[in-house]
Design a protein around this motif. Structure first.
Motif, PDB file in Angstrom:
ATOM      1  N   ILE A  85      44.158  19.890  56.663  1.00  0.00           N
ATOM      2  CA  ILE A  85      44.699  20.940  55.780  1.00  0.00           C
ATOM      3  C   ILE A  85      44.802  22.186  56.732  1.00  0.00           C
ATOM      4  O   ILE A  85      45.847  22.798  56.711  1.00  0.00           O
ATOM      5  CB  ILE A  85      44.255  21.424  54.454  1.00  0.00           C
ATOM      6  N   VAL A  86      43.713  22.584  57.185  1.00  0.00           N
ATOM      7  CA  VAL A  86      43.567  23.952  58.067  1.00  0.00           C
ATOM      8  C   VAL A  86      44.553  23.783  59.356  1.00  0.00           C
ATOM      9  O   VAL A  86      45.338  24.678  59.585  1.00  0.00           O
ATOM     10  CB  VAL A  86      42.206  24.355  58.259  1.00  0.00           C
ATOM     11  N   HIS A  87      44.122  22.633  59.865  1.00  0.00           N
ATOM     12  CA  HIS A  87      45.180  22.417  61.203  1.00  0.00           C
ATOM     13  C   HIS A  87      46.634  22.651  60.730  1.00  0.00           C
ATOM     14  O   HIS A  87      47.523  23.117  61.414  1.00  0.00           O
ATOM     15  CB  HIS A  87      45.112  21.230  61.458  1.00  0.00           C
ATOM     16  N   VAL A 110      43.891  31.758  56.310  1.00  0.00           N
ATOM     17  CA  VAL A 110      43.614  30.509  55.149  1.00  0.00           C
ATOM     18  C   VAL A 110      42.252  31.191  54.847  1.00  0.00           C
ATOM     19  O   VAL A 110      41.379  31.009  55.373  1.00  0.00           O
ATOM     20  CB  VAL A 110      43.489  29.420  55.926  1.00  0.00           C
ATOM     21  N   GLN A 111      42.268  31.119  53.365  1.00  0.00           N
ATOM     22  CA  GLN A 111      41.146  31.598  52.769  1.00  0.00           C
ATOM     23  C   GLN A 111      40.918  30.508  51.727  1.00  0.00           C
ATOM     24  O   GLN A 111      41.316  29.457  51.594  1.00  0.00           O
ATOM     25  CB  GLN A 111      41.419  32.726  51.826  1.00  0.00           C
ATOM     26  N   ARG A 112      39.466  30.305  51.284  1.00  0.00           N
ATOM     27  CA  ARG A 112      39.007  29.344  50.280  1.00  0.00           C
ATOM     28  C   ARG A 112      39.797  29.066  49.225  1.00  0.00           C
ATOM     29  O   ARG A 112      40.158  27.733  48.931  1.00  0.00           O
ATOM     30  CB  ARG A 112      37.514  29.853  49.669  1.00  0.00           C
ATOM     31  N   GLY A 113      40.486  29.945  48.771  1.00  0.00           N
ATOM     32  CA  GLY A 113      41.413  29.687  47.511  1.00  0.00           C
ATOM     33  C   GLY A 113      42.489  28.782  47.999  1.00  0.00           C
ATOM     34  O   GLY A 113      43.153  28.077  47.247  1.00  0.00           O
ATOM     35  N   ASP A 114      42.991  29.554  49.130  1.00  0.00           N
ATOM     36  CA  ASP A 114      44.249  28.700  49.755  1.00  0.00           C
ATOM     37  C   ASP A 114      44.013  27.178  49.963  1.00  0.00           C
ATOM     38  O   ASP A 114      44.898  26.304  49.808  1.00  0.00           O
ATOM     39  CB  ASP A 114      44.705  29.296  51.099  1.00  0.00           C
ATOM     40  N   VAL A 115      42.869  26.959  50.519  1.00  0.00           N
ATOM     41  CA  VAL A 115      42.216  25.657  50.775  1.00  0.00           C
ATOM     42  C   VAL A 115      42.187  24.667  49.722  1.00  0.00           C
ATOM     43  O   VAL A 115      42.720  23.723  49.637  1.00  0.00           O
ATOM     44  CB  VAL A 115      41.172  25.674  51.881  1.00  0.00           C
ATOM     45  N   TYR A 116      41.782  25.223  48.440  1.00  0.00           N
ATOM     46  CA  TYR A 116      41.680  24.732  47.079  1.00  0.00           C
ATOM     47  C   TYR A 116      42.970  24.332  46.780  1.00  0.00           C
ATOM     48  O   TYR A 116      43.147  23.042  46.543  1.00  0.00           O
ATOM     49  CB  TYR A 116      40.928  25.690  46.219  1.00  0.00           C
ATOM     50  N   LYS A 117      43.930  25.359  46.995  1.00  0.00           N
ATOM     51  CA  LYS A 117      45.182  24.879  46.327  1.00  0.00           C
ATOM     52  C   LYS A 117      45.692  23.862  47.206  1.00  0.00           C
ATOM     53  O   LYS A 117      46.412  22.869  46.673  1.00  0.00           O
ATOM     54  CB  LYS A 117      45.984  26.073  46.058  1.00  0.00           C
ATOM     55  N   LEU A 118      45.836  24.132  48.540  1.00  0.00           N
ATOM     56  CA  LEU A 118      46.436  23.121  49.393  1.00  0.00           C
ATOM     57  C   LEU A 118      45.726  21.762  49.319  1.00  0.00           C
ATOM     58  O   LEU A 118      46.512  20.567  49.269  1.00  0.00           O
ATOM     59  CB  LEU A 118      46.242  23.692  50.826  1.00  0.00           C
ATOM     60  N   GLU A 168      37.269  16.641  43.341  1.00  0.00           N
ATOM     61  CA  GLU A 168      36.882  16.385  45.014  1.00  0.00           C
ATOM     62  C   GLU A 168      36.552  17.848  45.718  1.00  0.00           C
ATOM     63  O   GLU A 168      36.069  17.926  46.484  1.00  0.00           O
ATOM     64  CB  GLU A 168      37.806  15.581  45.696  1.00  0.00           C
ATOM     65  N   CYS A 169      37.608  18.676  45.254  1.00  0.00           N
ATOM     66  CA  CYS A 169      37.551  20.004  45.494  1.00  0.00           C
ATOM     67  C   CYS A 169      37.115  21.071  44.854  1.00  0.00           C
ATOM     68  O   CYS A 169      36.969  22.222  45.218  1.00  0.00           O
ATOM     69  CB  CYS A 169      38.907  20.334  46.204  1.00  0.00           C
ATOM     70  N   ASP A 170      36.660  20.832  43.657  1.00  0.00           N
ATOM     71  CA  ASP A 170      35.998  21.995  42.800  1.00  0.00           C
ATOM     72  C   ASP A 170      35.086  22.839  43.314  1.00  0.00           C
ATOM     73  O   ASP A 170      34.906  23.870  43.122  1.00  0.00           O
ATOM     74  CB  ASP A 170      35.685  21.244  41.359  1.00  0.00           C
ATOM     75  N   GLU A 171      34.255  22.270  44.172  1.00  0.00           N
ATOM     76  CA  GLU A 171      33.088  22.744  44.872  1.00  0.00           C
ATOM     77  C   GLU A 171      33.568  24.044  45.498  1.00  0.00           C
ATOM     78  O   GLU A 171      33.015  24.974  45.503  1.00  0.00           O
ATOM     79  CB  GLU A 171      32.196  21.996  45.465  1.00  0.00           C
ATOM     80  N   LEU A 172      34.710  23.808  46.225  1.00  0.00           N
ATOM     81  CA  LEU A 172      35.247  24.914  47.044  1.00  0.00           C
ATOM     82  C   LEU A 172      35.544  25.996  46.456  1.00  0.00           C
ATOM     83  O   LEU A 172      35.442  27.156  46.730  1.00  0.00           O
ATOM     84  CB  LEU A 172      36.313  24.423  47.671  1.00  0.00           C
ATOM     85  N   ASN A 221      29.948  30.313  49.133  1.00  0.00           N
ATOM     86  CA  ASN A 221      28.957  29.931  50.234  1.00  0.00           C
ATOM     87  C   ASN A 221      29.401  28.633  51.014  1.00  0.00           C
ATOM     88  O   ASN A 221      28.918  28.517  52.010  1.00  0.00           O
ATOM     89  CB  ASN A 221      27.581  29.932  49.742  1.00  0.00           C
ATOM     90  N   LEU A 222      29.416  27.596  50.194  1.00  0.00           N
ATOM     91  CA  LEU A 222      29.815  26.323  50.778  1.00  0.00           C
ATOM     92  C   LEU A 222      30.841  26.513  51.684  1.00  0.00           C
ATOM     93  O   LEU A 222      30.928  26.238  52.920  1.00  0.00           O
ATOM     94  CB  LEU A 222      30.013  25.332  49.818  1.00  0.00           C
ATOM     95  N   TRP A 223      31.985  27.080  51.337  1.00  0.00           N
ATOM     96  CA  TRP A 223      33.190  27.411  52.185  1.00  0.00           C
ATOM     97  C   TRP A 223      32.766  28.040  53.399  1.00  0.00           C
ATOM     98  O   TRP A 223      33.320  27.710  54.681  1.00  0.00           O
ATOM     99  CB  TRP A 223      34.249  28.036  51.330  1.00  0.00           C
ATOM    100  N   ALA A 224      31.966  29.324  53.235  1.00  0.00           N
ATOM    101  CA  ALA A 224      31.651  30.150  54.559  1.00  0.00           C
ATOM    102  C   ALA A 224      30.896  29.036  55.704  1.00  0.00           C
ATOM    103  O   ALA A 224      31.088  29.130  56.725  1.00  0.00           O
ATOM    104  CB  ALA A 224      30.564  30.928  54.235  1.00  0.00           C
ATOM    105  N   VAL A 225      29.939  28.214  55.099  1.00  0.00           N
ATOM    106  CA  VAL A 225      29.479  27.218  56.064  1.00  0.00           C
ATOM    107  C   VAL A 225      30.597  26.057  56.503  1.00  0.00           C
ATOM    108  O   VAL A 225      30.524  25.994  57.826  1.00  0.00           O
ATOM    109  CB  VAL A 225      28.185  26.712  55.352  1.00  0.00           C
ATOM    110  N   LEU A 226      31.206  25.696  55.850  1.00  0.00           N
ATOM    111  CA  LEU A 226      32.295  24.330  56.246  1.00  0.00           C
ATOM    112  C   LEU A 226      33.151  25.048  57.121  1.00  0.00           C
ATOM    113  O   LEU A 226      33.731  24.687  58.130  1.00  0.00           O
ATOM    114  CB  LEU A 226      32.921  23.979  54.894  1.00  0.00           C
ATOM    115  N   ALA A 227      33.562  26.457  56.737  1.00  0.00           N
ATOM    116  CA  ALA A 227      34.703  26.932  57.891  1.00  0.00           C
ATOM    117  C   ALA A 227      34.071  27.342  59.108  1.00  0.00           C
ATOM    118  O   ALA A 227      34.763  27.205  60.200  1.00  0.00           O
ATOM    119  CB  ALA A 227      35.184  28.287  57.310  1.00  0.00           C
ATOM    120  N   ARG A 228      32.646  27.893  59.202  1.00  0.00           N
ATOM    121  CA  ARG A 228      32.091  27.919  60.396  1.00  0.00           C
ATOM    122  C   ARG A 228      31.990  26.689  61.287  1.00  0.00           C
ATOM    123  O   ARG A 228      32.407  26.671  62.500  1.00  0.00           O
ATOM    124  CB  ARG A 228      30.695  28.497  60.328  1.00  0.00           C
TER     125      ARG A 228
END
Length: 141
Positions: free
Chosen positions: A36-38, A48-56, A66-70, A75-82
């Motif tokens: 999705i980010v690609h 691309v922000q966490r909310g965008d990724v959730y919607k996408l 599946e994506c509610d945690e995002l 903090n989960l998104w911060a680590v995953l994004a890195r």
């Protein structure tokens, strides 16, 4: 105080480990999020922000569960994004970062212990990925 399964945000290494365990349990979700980010990078989206990724993710067919945690856990998104930009530095063209406690953790070492010891990281950190993008040293990887 924010908690994820008994891990406080004040313990960044434990939080990174929890995020890595999430990836280990859900490798397909993580790969789908990266795709999705690609796509957003390819479209020229500069932020691309966490909310965008959730919607996408929802638009791409992820179930809410599946994506509610995002949506709930920045903090989960911060680590995953890195991890995403360490694996594929070109994603740093679209993902913005702020300093976080997880920046003090050896992310590569924790990933190797928790997810896959044989993973090749193309950037040592989100900062290195950003520099590579700025310097034009990033391929389609």
């Amino acid at each position: 105080m924010r908690m994820l399964k008994g891990v406080t945000v004040e313990d960044p290494e434990a939080y990174v480990r929890q995020a890595c365990r999430w990836v280990r349990r859900h490798p397909d979700r993580f790969k789908r999020l990266m795709r999705i980010v690609h796509r957003e990078v390819d479209r020229g989206n500069p932020n691309v922000q966490r909310g965008d990724v959730y919607k996408l993710a929802r638009d791409a067919g992820f179930e809410v569960s599946e994506c509610d945690e995002l949506r709930r856990d920045h903090n989960l998104w911060a680590v995953l994004a890195r991890y995403m930009v360490m694996l594929r530095p070109r994603l740093a063209r679209s993902i913005s970062f702020r300093r976080a406690g997880c920046d003090e953790v050896d992310l590569e070492a924790v990933w190797r212990e928790e997810v896959n010891a044989g993973t090749t990281f193309l950037a040592a950190s989100w900062q290195a990925a950003k520099r590579a993008c700025e310097d034009g040293c990033v391929s389609a990887a």
